[in-house]
Scaffold this active site. Structure first.
Site, mmCIF file in Angstrom:
data_model
loop_
_atom_site.group_PDB
_atom_site.id
_atom_site.type_symbol
_atom_site.label_atom_id
_atom_site.label_comp_id
_atom_site.label_asym_id
_atom_site.label_seq_id
_atom_site.Cartn_x
_atom_site.Cartn_y
_atom_site.Cartn_z
ATOM 1 N N SER A 49 47.482 42.757 -11.109
ATOM 2 C CA SER A 49 48.456 43.173 -12.114
ATOM 3 C C SER A 49 48.317 44.610 -12.609
ATOM 4 C CB SER A 49 48.430 42.194 -13.287
ATOM 5 O OG SER A 49 47.122 42.065 -13.805
ATOM 6 N N LYS B 31 53.712 46.257 -16.039
ATOM 7 C CA LYS B 31 54.465 46.241 -17.294
ATOM 8 C C LYS B 31 55.617 47.243 -17.322
ATOM 9 C CE LYS B 31 51.796 43.701 -20.549
ATOM 10 N NZ LYS B 31 50.479 43.565 -19.882
ATOM 11 N N GLU C 246 43.709 32.632 -16.314
ATOM 12 C CA GLU C 246 43.361 33.339 -17.549
ATOM 13 C C GLU C 246 41.841 33.354 -17.730
ATOM 14 O OE1 GLU C 246 45.240 31.377 -20.857
ATOM 15 O OE2 GLU C 246 44.335 29.463 -20.365
#
Ligand code: PLP
Length: 326
Positions: free
Chosen positions: A308, A57, A208
Site C-alpha cells: 500500500s 491514498k 491488520e
C-alpha cells in the site's frame, strides 16, 4: 434476507478510474521467483509504494476532490491527518487548483509537516492534548467554507482506492485470492468491490496489525468494535474503528480478516529491501506479511497482494531493518 445497501458499486470504481487516470500512476505489478518459491504460489504485488506521494491514498483523494462543485472548489478542502492522507489531499488539491488546509498535531514529525507544506497545503497545527480535532475541523470548515474529506469513510475515497485492485486484476489476469492492508477500510472496501465484480469467485482477505485487531473483531462479531489507539509500527493502520460506510462493504464482500505481528512486518520489509530491492513502509507490508509468513494457505494459487505504500524515513527504515530498538 435482502443484501444491505452498500456505499459504492463497481460502476463507482470504474468512474473513479476514468477520473484519476490523468493524474495517478498506473503502478507496476511486480513478481518474484523467490517469493513464489517460498510460498508455492504465484504472487502479484501491486506496488503502490510507487504511486504519487508514495501511497495509494492519492487515488481516493484525487477522486474525491475532482467531484467538488464549483463552490466547493472555491472554498477548498480540509483534512486532518499526520500521515499519507494529508500528503494525498495536499497533492491532489494542488493538481486540481483547489486550496488545502491540513490539520496536524503539533508533535507530528517535522518531515511530514514539511512534505505536506511542500505540496502546497497550509498546515494548521493543534495541541492534541488540549484541543478537540473534530471540533476544530468543523469550525474551520464552517468559517472558511471548506469541505472536509475523511481518510477512509467516504464513498468517493473508497471508490478511488478500489482502482488499485481494478488495475491489478486487469494487468495480472484472473486471481484466486486478493490480500489487502487494512486500517479504516477505505482500501479494502474499494478493492473488494472491484475484485468481487471482476472475479466473482475470488477469496478476499484484509490484514491488520495484531495489536489493533478491531477490524477482525468487528468482522467476526458483526458490528463495529472500537479500540484504543494500538501500539504498532504500522502507523497507517493505527485506526480505532472501521467506518460506517466501509464496514458493511467489508462484512458482505470480504472472506476474513487476518493479523500479523510487528516482527512479521519487519521480516517482510527486509525481504522487500534485500530480495526485491524496494522500500515498503511497515503498514504497506501488512498484506504481504500474511502471505510470506504463512498465515494463509496460498499453495498453487494466483494471489494478488497490495503493497500500500513506501513512506518511511530512511533513519527509521534503517533502524527497523537492522534490528535496533525503535
Ligand atoms: C492509510 C493506509 C493504509 C490503510 O488504509 P485504510 O483505507 O485506512 O484501510 C494502509 N497502508 C498505507 C500505506 C496507508 O497509508
Amino acid at each position: 434476507m435482502t443484501a444491505p445497501h452498500l456505499a459504492i458499486t463497481y460502476g463507482d470504481v470504474a468512474a473513479a478510474h476514468d477520473r484519476i487516470r490523468e493524474a495517478a500512476h498506473r503502478t507496476p505489478v511486480l513478481t518474484s521467483r523467490t517469493a513464489d518459491a517460498l510460498t508455492g504460489a504465484q504472487l502479484f504485488f501491486k506496488a503502490e509504494n510507487f504511486q504519487r506521494m508514495g501511497a495509494f491514498k492519492f487515488r481516493g483523494a484525487y477522486n474525491a476532490i475532482s467531484q467538488f462543485t464549483a463552490e466547493q472548489k472555491r472554498g477548498g478542502v480540509l483534512a486532518f491527518s499526520s500521515g499519507n492522507h494529508a500528503q494525498a489531499i495536499a497533492l491532489a488539491a494542488r493538481e486540481l487548483s483547489v486550496a488545502a488546509v491540513i490539520l496536524m498535531p503539533q508533535d507530528a514529525p517535522q518531515m511530514k509537516i514539511d512534505a505536506t507544506r511542500g505540496y502546497g497545503a497550509e498546515v494548521v497545527l493543534f495541541d492534541r492534548y488540549k484541543e478537540d480535532r473534530e471540533a476544530l475541523a468543523t469550525r474551520l470548515a464552517t468559517e472558511r467554507g471548506m469541505t472536509l474529506i475523511p481518510p477512509y469513510d467516504h464513498p468517493h475515497v473508497m471508490a478511488g482506492q478500489g482502482t488499485a485492485a481494478k488495475e491489478l486484476i486487469e494487468d495480472a489476469g484472473e486471481l484466486d485470492i486478493l490480500v489487502v492492508c487494512l486500517g479504516g477500510g477505505g482500501l479494502l472496501s474499494g478493492c473488494a468491490v472491484a475484485a468481487r465484480a471482476l472475479n466473482p469467485n475470488i477469496a478476499i482477505y484484509g490484514v491488520e496489525p495484531e495489536a489493533g485487531n478491531d477490524g477482525q473483531q468487528s468482522f467476526r462479531s458483526g458490528s463495529i468494535v472500537h479500540i484504543d489507539t494500538p501500539c504498532t509500527i504500522a502507523d497507517g493502520a493505527q485506526t480505532q474503528h472501521l467506518g460506517n460506510f466501509t464496514f458493511p462493504v467489508i462484512r458482505s464482500l470480504v472472506d476474513d480478516i487476518l493479523t500479523v505481528t510487528d516482527d512479521e512486518l519487519v521480516q517482510t520489509m527486509k525481504f522487500f529491501a534485500s530480495r526485491m530491492k524496494i522500500v515498503v513502509e511497515p503498514t504497506g507490508c501488512l498484506a504481504a506479511a500474511a502471505v510470506l509468513q504463512g498465515k494463509l494457505d496460498v499453495k498453487g494459487k494466483r494471489v494478488g497482494v497490495i503493497l500500500s505504500g513506501g513512506n518511511v524515513d530512511l533513519a527509521r527504515f534503517a533502524k527497523l531493518t537492522l534490528g535496533e530498538a525503535v
